[in-house]
Design a protein around this motif. Structure first.
Motif, PDB file in Angstrom:
ATOM      1  N   ARG A  15      69.374  18.594 -32.244  1.00  0.00           N
ATOM      2  CA  ARG A  15      68.917  18.273 -33.599  1.00  0.00           C
ATOM      3  C   ARG A  15      69.795  18.952 -34.648  1.00  0.00           C
ATOM      4  O   ARG A  15      70.221  18.322 -35.624  1.00  0.00           O
ATOM      5  CB  ARG A  15      67.458  18.702 -33.762  1.00  0.00           C
ATOM      6  N   LEU A  16      70.066  20.263 -34.459  1.00  0.00           N
ATOM      7  CA  LEU A  16      70.889  20.985 -35.421  1.00  0.00           C
ATOM      8  C   LEU A  16      72.311  20.439 -35.464  1.00  0.00           C
ATOM      9  O   LEU A  16      72.907  20.307 -36.542  1.00  0.00           O
ATOM     10  CB  LEU A  16      70.912  22.477 -35.082  1.00  0.00           C
ATOM     11  N   LEU A  17      72.853  20.098 -34.295  1.00  0.00           N
ATOM     12  CA  LEU A  17      74.196  19.518 -34.261  1.00  0.00           C
ATOM     13  C   LEU A  17      74.230  18.185 -35.007  1.00  0.00           C
ATOM     14  O   LEU A  17      75.150  17.912 -35.782  1.00  0.00           O
ATOM     15  CB  LEU A  17      74.650  19.321 -32.816  1.00  0.00           C
ATOM     16  N   GLY A  18      73.229  17.345 -34.754  1.00  0.00           N
ATOM     17  CA  GLY A  18      73.178  16.047 -35.421  1.00  0.00           C
ATOM     18  C   GLY A  18      73.060  16.186 -36.929  1.00  0.00           C
ATOM     19  O   GLY A  18      73.744  15.493 -37.691  1.00  0.00           O
ATOM     20  N   ASP A  19      72.172  17.120 -37.372  1.00  0.00           N
ATOM     21  CA  ASP A  19      72.009  17.341 -38.812  1.00  0.00           C
ATOM     22  C   ASP A  19      73.286  17.878 -39.436  1.00  0.00           C
ATOM     23  O   ASP A  19      73.663  17.495 -40.552  1.00  0.00           O
ATOM     24  CB  ASP A  19      70.862  18.323 -39.066  1.00  0.00           C
ATOM     25  N   THR A  20      73.961  18.768 -38.722  1.00  0.00           N
ATOM     26  CA  THR A  20      75.158  19.401 -39.266  1.00  0.00           C
ATOM     27  C   THR A  20      76.340  18.439 -39.318  1.00  0.00           C
ATOM     28  O   THR A  20      77.071  18.362 -40.316  1.00  0.00           O
ATOM     29  CB  THR A  20      75.525  20.639 -38.417  1.00  0.00           C
ATOM     30  N   LEU A  21      76.547  17.710 -38.221  1.00  0.00           N
ATOM     31  CA  LEU A  21      77.693  16.799 -38.142  1.00  0.00           C
ATOM     32  C   LEU A  21      77.427  15.450 -38.813  1.00  0.00           C
ATOM     33  O   LEU A  21      78.358  14.685 -39.054  1.00  0.00           O
ATOM     34  CB  LEU A  21      78.052  16.552 -36.663  1.00  0.00           C
ATOM     35  N   ARG A  22      76.130  15.175 -39.060  1.00  0.00           N
ATOM     36  CA  ARG A  22      75.719  13.879 -39.599  1.00  0.00           C
ATOM     37  C   ARG A  22      76.165  12.746 -38.680  1.00  0.00           C
ATOM     38  O   ARG A  22      76.614  11.684 -39.110  1.00  0.00           O
ATOM     39  CB  ARG A  22      76.273  13.682 -41.013  1.00  0.00           C
ATOM     40  N   ARG A  23      76.034  13.033 -37.391  1.00  0.00           N
ATOM     41  CA  ARG A  23      76.323  12.050 -36.353  1.00  0.00           C
ATOM     42  C   ARG A  23      75.309  12.250 -35.237  1.00  0.00           C
ATOM     43  O   ARG A  23      74.855  13.379 -34.983  1.00  0.00           O
ATOM     44  CB  ARG A  23      77.729  12.236 -35.769  1.00  0.00           C
ATOM     45  N   ALA A  24      74.985  11.178 -34.584  1.00  0.00           N
ATOM     46  CA  ALA A  24      74.057  11.289 -33.455  1.00  0.00           C
ATOM     47  C   ALA A  24      74.740  12.031 -32.296  1.00  0.00           C
ATOM     48  O   ALA A  24      75.904  11.779 -31.976  1.00  0.00           O
ATOM     49  CB  ALA A  24      73.618   9.903 -33.001  1.00  0.00           C
ATOM     50  N   VAL A  25      74.004  12.947 -31.705  1.00  0.00           N
ATOM     51  CA  VAL A  25      74.496  13.685 -30.540  1.00  0.00           C
ATOM     52  C   VAL A  25      73.461  13.526 -29.437  1.00  0.00           C
ATOM     53  O   VAL A  25      72.281  13.830 -29.636  1.00  0.00           O
ATOM     54  CB  VAL A  25      74.708  15.175 -30.852  1.00  0.00           C
ATOM     55  N   VAL A  26      73.900  13.034 -28.283  1.00  0.00           N
ATOM     56  CA  VAL A  26      72.987  12.819 -27.160  1.00  0.00           C
ATOM     57  C   VAL A  26      73.291  13.825 -26.066  1.00  0.00           C
ATOM     58  O   VAL A  26      74.315  14.508 -26.092  1.00  0.00           O
ATOM     59  CB  VAL A  26      73.113  11.377 -26.618  1.00  0.00           C
ATOM     60  N   HIS A  27      72.405  13.900 -25.102  1.00  0.00           N
ATOM     61  CA  HIS A  27      72.604  14.797 -23.959  1.00  0.00           C
ATOM     62  C   HIS A  27      72.903  13.969 -22.718  1.00  0.00           C
ATOM     63  O   HIS A  27      72.293  12.925 -22.480  1.00  0.00           O
ATOM     64  CB  HIS A  27      71.357  15.643 -23.715  1.00  0.00           C
ATOM     65  N   THR A  28      73.838  14.458 -21.913  1.00  0.00           N
ATOM     66  CA  THR A  28      74.141  13.813 -20.649  1.00  0.00           C
ATOM     67  C   THR A  28      74.721  14.849 -19.700  1.00  0.00           C
ATOM     68  O   THR A  28      74.958  16.005 -20.083  1.00  0.00           O
ATOM     69  CB  THR A  28      75.136  12.643 -20.836  1.00  0.00           C
ATOM     70  N   ALA A  29      74.941  14.445 -18.461  1.00  0.00           N
ATOM     71  CA  ALA A  29      75.482  15.370 -17.458  1.00  0.00           C
ATOM     72  C   ALA A  29      77.004  15.443 -17.571  1.00  0.00           C
ATOM     73  O   ALA A  29      77.665  14.481 -17.957  1.00  0.00           O
ATOM     74  CB  ALA A  29      75.069  14.923 -16.057  1.00  0.00           C
ATOM     75  N   TRP A  30      77.555  16.573 -17.231  1.00  0.00           N
ATOM     76  CA  TRP A  30      79.012  16.776 -17.195  1.00  0.00           C
ATOM     77  C   TRP A  30      79.515  16.292 -15.844  1.00  0.00           C
ATOM     78  O   TRP A  30      79.379  16.968 -14.835  1.00  0.00           O
ATOM     79  CB  TRP A  30      79.310  18.257 -17.393  1.00  0.00           C
ATOM     80  N   GLN A  31      80.084  15.089 -15.834  1.00  0.00           N
ATOM     81  CA  GLN A  31      80.557  14.490 -14.584  1.00  0.00           C
ATOM     82  C   GLN A  31      81.945  13.879 -14.776  1.00  0.00           C
ATOM     83  O   GLN A  31      82.114  12.654 -14.791  1.00  0.00           O
ATOM     84  CB  GLN A  31      79.564  13.429 -14.108  1.00  0.00           C
TER      85      GLN A  31
END
Length: 470
Positions: A268-284
């Protein structure tokens, strides 16, 4: 008749042995710590330490070594173990020097199609209030990929071994994370309240909250809150949530309180700060994916802040960043792996075993001897150019934790690192003597009952004499 000559002979042998036995036992055995091979006796320093009332009732250790040659100059209880507190940051500092190079690793990433996959390296400078960096921010904000995907990486628990659980509310104990934002703390800036004057109405105290997403979670204390209020505390946080309560005061103030971290809050903080959607996924990553590391701030900018003001959070995150340099498994920011590697590789020549469990010295499980601390100071002096080394440390009369001490008309004469916990007051660093000699000094005090200011005053007085006489 033969018995008389034999008896007389025995008396002669016994009598000749007596003077030797008396000579051997005329002096009591010296305690082990007073045997200082390689160092000349310094009776005047023994007298200063013995006569100081502030040093009589607790554990005291002092080691003095020539910083250039490594020659031992003086030792008192230098082989005994002490709780080091924040002087432990010197070991973290040396480990960072050996592993990180000139710049901090800011984040790791790879790109595939329209998605940028990234994960944290422990870099604490992302929009940090005191060591701010916009490098990772600018990098993520300007990426051409349509989607930003944050990936978890294994990290230690938020708190280190034997940290005090009830210090969660204090600025000096933020949680350790792979991708810190704003130093993992919330800052509060309170204005000065203005009383009513004539026709002008009163203006109550206003509090500005940064980062702004925490403002709706901040409220004025109620009457019930005031009943159990600590007058030295401006803001309190719930132990298990991010609800903050501030208390009115007659003057302006600034406070900093750690927030409780989580992946949901990070996104949430990353999205608010960057003004871009940030999702979570696995590092693969796949074999064809090119994994890169974004370089961050110069490492010295972190070392300087960490050592001068004794910043616990920067020290803890430093060990996490060091973990990125150890090789497989790279998907783990293990402070314990870094400590184990450093003990085996960099500190295996110390005179004593090093019980070491965290980067900051917050834990009382850390132990160190004064002579091992001095061995580290000599290593630092040998491997870091002297002007750079002294500039990174707190300088007497200059900045940080020593800004009110260790300076006279001729300028600064001590550079070093303080270490303070309840009942603990330590100092490790370098004394420049009147003759121009640079001495490594570790002066440790444990089990102090009550106020430690008399101990600090006595340490400065004694080291002042060391400066004059050596």
């Amino acid at each position: 008749m033969l018995l008389r000559p034999v008896f007389f002979l025995l008396l002669v042998v016994w009598g000749s042995a007596q003077p030797l036995a008396c000579a051997q036992n005329s002096q009591p055995a010296a305690p082990a710590d007073s045997l200082r091979p390689g160092s000349a006796p310094l009776p005047w320093l023994d007298s200063l330490l013995t006569a100081a009332p502030a040093l009589r009732q607790h554990q005291v250790g002092l080691s003095i070594t020539d910083a250039s040659t490594g020659e031992e100059v003086y030792g008192l209880n230098e082989t005994r173990y002490f709780t080091p507190a924040s002087v432990m940051k010197l070991f973290s500092f040396y480990t960072g020097l050996r592993l990180l190079g000139d710049s901090l690793p800011s984040l790791r990433y790879f790109s595939r199609h329209d998605t940028l996959f990234f994960q944290g390296t422990g870099d604490p400078t992302f929009l940090h209030g005191d060591v701010p960096s916009r490098r990772a921010y600018t990098f993520l904000a300007r990426r051409p990929e349509r989607l930003l995907a944050y990936c978890d990486i294994a990290t230690p628990p938020p708190y280190g071994p034997s940290w005090a659980w009830d210090d969660f509310n204090y600025y000096f104990q933020p949680e350790r994370t792979a991708f810190p934002l704003y130093g993992n703390t919330v800052r509060f800036y309170a204005s000065t309240p203005v009383p009513a004057r004539g026709k002008l109405p009163a203006r109550p105290q206003r509090v500005r909250v940064l980062p702004r997403p925490f403002a709706p979670l901040t409220s004025l204390a109620t009457a019930d809150d005031l009943l159990s209020h600590n007058p030295d505390q401006h803001v309190s946080r719930g132990q298990l949530d991010n609800r903050f309560t501030y208390f009115p005061a007659p003057k302006r103030w600034v406070d900093e309180v750690p927030y409780r971290t989580s992946r949901t809050l990070l996104l949430r903080l990353l999205g608010d700060t960057l003004r871009r959607a940030v999702v979570h996924t696995a590092w693969q990553p796949r074999p064809q994916d090119s994994i890169r590391t974004l370089p961050g701030l110069p490492a010295d900018s972190l070392y300087r802040r960490m050592l001068r003001v004794s910043d616990n959070f920067l020290a803890e995150q430093l060990l996490l960043m060091c973990a990125t340099k150890l090789g497989p498994p790279r998907d783990s920011l293990s402070a314990w792996r870094v400590i184990r590697h450093a003990r085996r590789t960099y500190f295996n020549t110390l005179p004593d075993k090093l019980p070491w469990v965290d980067g900051s010295g917050l834990s009382r499980l850390n132990l160190v001897t004064p002579r091992s601390l001095n061995a580290l100071l000599v290593l630092l002096h040998q491997q870091v150019p002297e002007p750079r080394l002294l500039n990174l440390l707190a300088g007497g009369g200059g900045q940080g934790t020593l800004h009110r001490r260790y300076k006279d008309a001729q300028g600064t004469w001590f550079w070093g690192k303080t270490g303070t916990l309840t009942h603990t007051c330590n100092l490790a660093g370098y004394v420049r003597t009147r003759s121009g000699r640079l001495l490594a000094v570790s002066f440790l005090n444990n089990s102090i009952a009550g106020d430690d200011q008399p101990v600090r005053n006595e340490m400065q007085r004694i080291l002042g004499q060391v400066r004059q006489r050596l």
